[in-house]
Design a protein around this motif. Structure first.
Motif, short mmCIF file in Angstrom:
data_model
loop_
_atom_site.label_atom_id
_atom_site.label_comp_id
_atom_site.label_asym_id
_atom_site.label_seq_id
_atom_site.Cartn_x
_atom_site.Cartn_y
_atom_site.Cartn_z
N ASP A 160 0.82 -1.22 0.00
CA ASP A 160 0.00 0.00 0.00
C ASP A 160 0.84 1.26 0.00
O ASP A 160 0.46 2.27 -0.59
CB ASP A 160 -0.95 -0.01 1.20
N ASP A 161 2.00 1.24 0.66
CA ASP A 161 2.85 2.43 0.67
C ASP A 161 3.27 2.82 -0.74
O ASP A 161 3.49 4.00 -1.02
CB ASP A 161 4.10 2.19 1.53
N GLN A 162 3.39 1.82 -1.61
CA GLN A 162 3.66 2.11 -3.01
C GLN A 162 2.37 2.47 -3.75
O GLN A 162 2.16 3.60 -4.19
CB GLN A 162 4.28 0.90 -3.71
N HIS A 163 1.50 1.48 -3.89
CA HIS A 163 0.43 1.59 -4.87
C HIS A 163 -0.79 2.36 -4.37
O HIS A 163 -1.45 3.04 -5.14
CB HIS A 163 0.04 0.19 -5.35
N ALA A 200 6.61 4.39 -7.21
CA ALA A 200 5.28 3.90 -7.60
C ALA A 200 4.41 5.03 -8.14
O ALA A 200 3.69 4.84 -9.12
CB ALA A 200 4.60 3.24 -6.40
N CYS A 201 4.47 6.20 -7.52
CA CYS A 201 3.68 7.35 -7.99
C CYS A 201 4.05 7.71 -9.42
O CYS A 201 3.19 7.93 -10.27
CB CYS A 201 3.88 8.56 -7.08
N MET A 202 5.35 7.79 -9.67
CA MET A 202 5.79 8.19 -11.01
C MET A 202 5.46 7.13 -12.05
O MET A 202 5.03 7.44 -13.16
CB MET A 202 7.28 8.49 -11.00
N GLU A 203 5.62 5.86 -11.69
CA GLU A 203 5.29 4.80 -12.66
C GLU A 203 3.80 4.81 -13.01
O GLU A 203 3.42 4.62 -14.17
CB GLU A 203 5.69 3.42 -12.10
#
Length: 413
Positions: A160-163, A200-203
């Motif tokens: 969750d911290d990523q996506h 993750a935000c940038m991807e």
């Protein structure tokens, strides 16, 4: 602050320690009840599951159960304090799953020596659950851990911290750019921070239309560029072929600033260098990269979001992760893929553009909310989030081929 500290400690210790407990779903009052619940009656569902593992969804709570799993290496903004210290956070996540999506959730804190040990531990217990939410695991290990578990597990594994952060950020960002009259394809983006959330935000922004060559990512050493020899494989994805080296170099004429780094790292003078009608997501918690009052004092054409609930436009993962898991589990998805994430982005975006129910205004303590600079992301207490996001995610799971059952009839109607 000391009063709040005491309130927080009292909240966690009274009337009983902790934030979650187990409740029974079947009667257990009579000898007959106990005969059915345990021996000898329990043998019948055991035989059914042994014959067909899918029957675990029919006869046990597996299909409504999410594990919240951590090693405690990146606890909120507190750092690596170990697995046990992370337990209040993981219980809190379990509370949110239950409160917002009706999902049963249990926290699991893992001690391990190597990353492989952690991966093996989680993979070996995965079949107990309908889904796994990874939490508070430091980068870059979190990338390796999630990738390995996705490959080894037949249930959704979601860091969750990523996506979660990426999904809410993308939804708010696309709406903010729309309000500002800009497009994601043309936007010059500065990302301060190069950890799990940043990558993750940038991807995800790229999957939503941003151009990789328009993104400047910075870590503690400055701009990530192609001539650096100290980059891990995840930072290398954002190595820009540029002579720019500092935040001031890259922020000049930029359309977007995304901060997932630390407090007070963006100065008012830096903000003044940005293009007309900039978008600033200063998401460091509890103190953002720039104080909103300072930011609005420097620019009157700004749209700003933070990670805090006491300012407009809060980037809050609770806007998506409970509902993504709800949709994924309801069609027994084997993964949470890009199609499901983008479906969640679009669902969140659309809710912010619609009239806000009176109950949400009351809960938010405001008289009015309408789509615009001060309202680009829905409020967490909006009752439309559950049905809309869960259904969008479930439909995307079915259409992308990762669902193991069809959408239930009249789902979330």
């Amino acid at each position: 602050m000391s009063d709040f500290r005491e309130q927080a400690l009292h909240y966690h210790s009274h009337p009983v320690p902790g934030k979650i407990s187990i409740e029974l779903t079947k009667p257990a009052e009579t000898v007959q009840d106990l005969a059915l619940a345990y021996s000898p009656g329990v043998a019948e569902p055991v035989r059914e599951i042994a014959a067909d593992p899918a029957n675990a969804y029919k006869y046990t709570g597996k299909g409504n159960m999410v594990a919240v799993i951590t090693n405690g290496t990146a606890i909120l903004g507190l750092g690596n304090l170990g697995p046990l210290a992370s337990k209040p956070v993981m219980e809190g996540k379990a509370l949110l799953f239950k409160r917002f999506a009706g999902l049963d959730s249990i926290d699991i804190e893992v001690k391990h020596r190597t990353t492989e040990d952690f991966i093996n531990t989680v993979a070996n217990i995965a079949d107990t659950f309908g889904g796994i939410n990874l939490e508070d695991i430091k980068a870059p290990e979190c990338f390796e851990i999630e990738k390995a578990l996705i490959e080894r597990c037949s249930i959704p594994v979601f860091h969750d911290d990523q996506h979660g952060t990426a999904i809410v950020t993308a939804a708010g960002m696309l709406n903010a750019l729309e309000v500002q009259g800009k497009s994601i394809e043309d936007a010059i983006i500065v990302c301060l921070g190069a950890g799990a959330a940043a990558v993750a935000c940038m991807e995800l922004l790229i999957k939503c239309g941003a151009l990789r060559e328009h993104i400047y990512m910075l870590d503690r050493k400055g701009v990530i560029h192609t001539r650096r020899d100290d980059l891990n494989e995840y930072k290398q994805l954002f190595a820009n072929n540029t002579d720019k080296r500092t935040l001031q170099d890259v922020i000049a004429d930029a359309d977007v600033f995304v901060g997932v780094s630390g407090p007070n790292l963006l100065a008012a003078e830096d903000l003044k260098l940005m293009a007309e009608k900039p978008v600033v997501f200063a998401c460091s918690n509890p103190d953002p990269e720039i104080d909103p009052a300072l930011a609005h004092g420097a620019r009157n054409d700004l749209i700003m979001a933070t990670g805090r609930s006491d300012y407009p436009n809060q980037v809050n993962n609770v806007l998506c992760f409970p509902f993504i898991f709800r949709g994924a589990l309801d069609v027994r998805a084997s993964a949470i893929n890009d199609e499901m994430k983008i479906a969640a982005v679009e669902a969140i975006r659309s809710i912010a553009k619609e009239p806000v129910p009176a109950e949400v205004l009351k809960a938010a303590g405001v008289d009015k909310l309408e789509f615009g600079a001060q309202y680009i992301i829905p409020k967490p207490m909006d009752p439309r989030l559950l049905p809309r996001i869960a259904k969008a995610v479930a439909v995307a799971a079915v259409e992308s081929g990762v669902a193991q059952i069809d959408l239930p009839e009249n789902y979330m109607a």
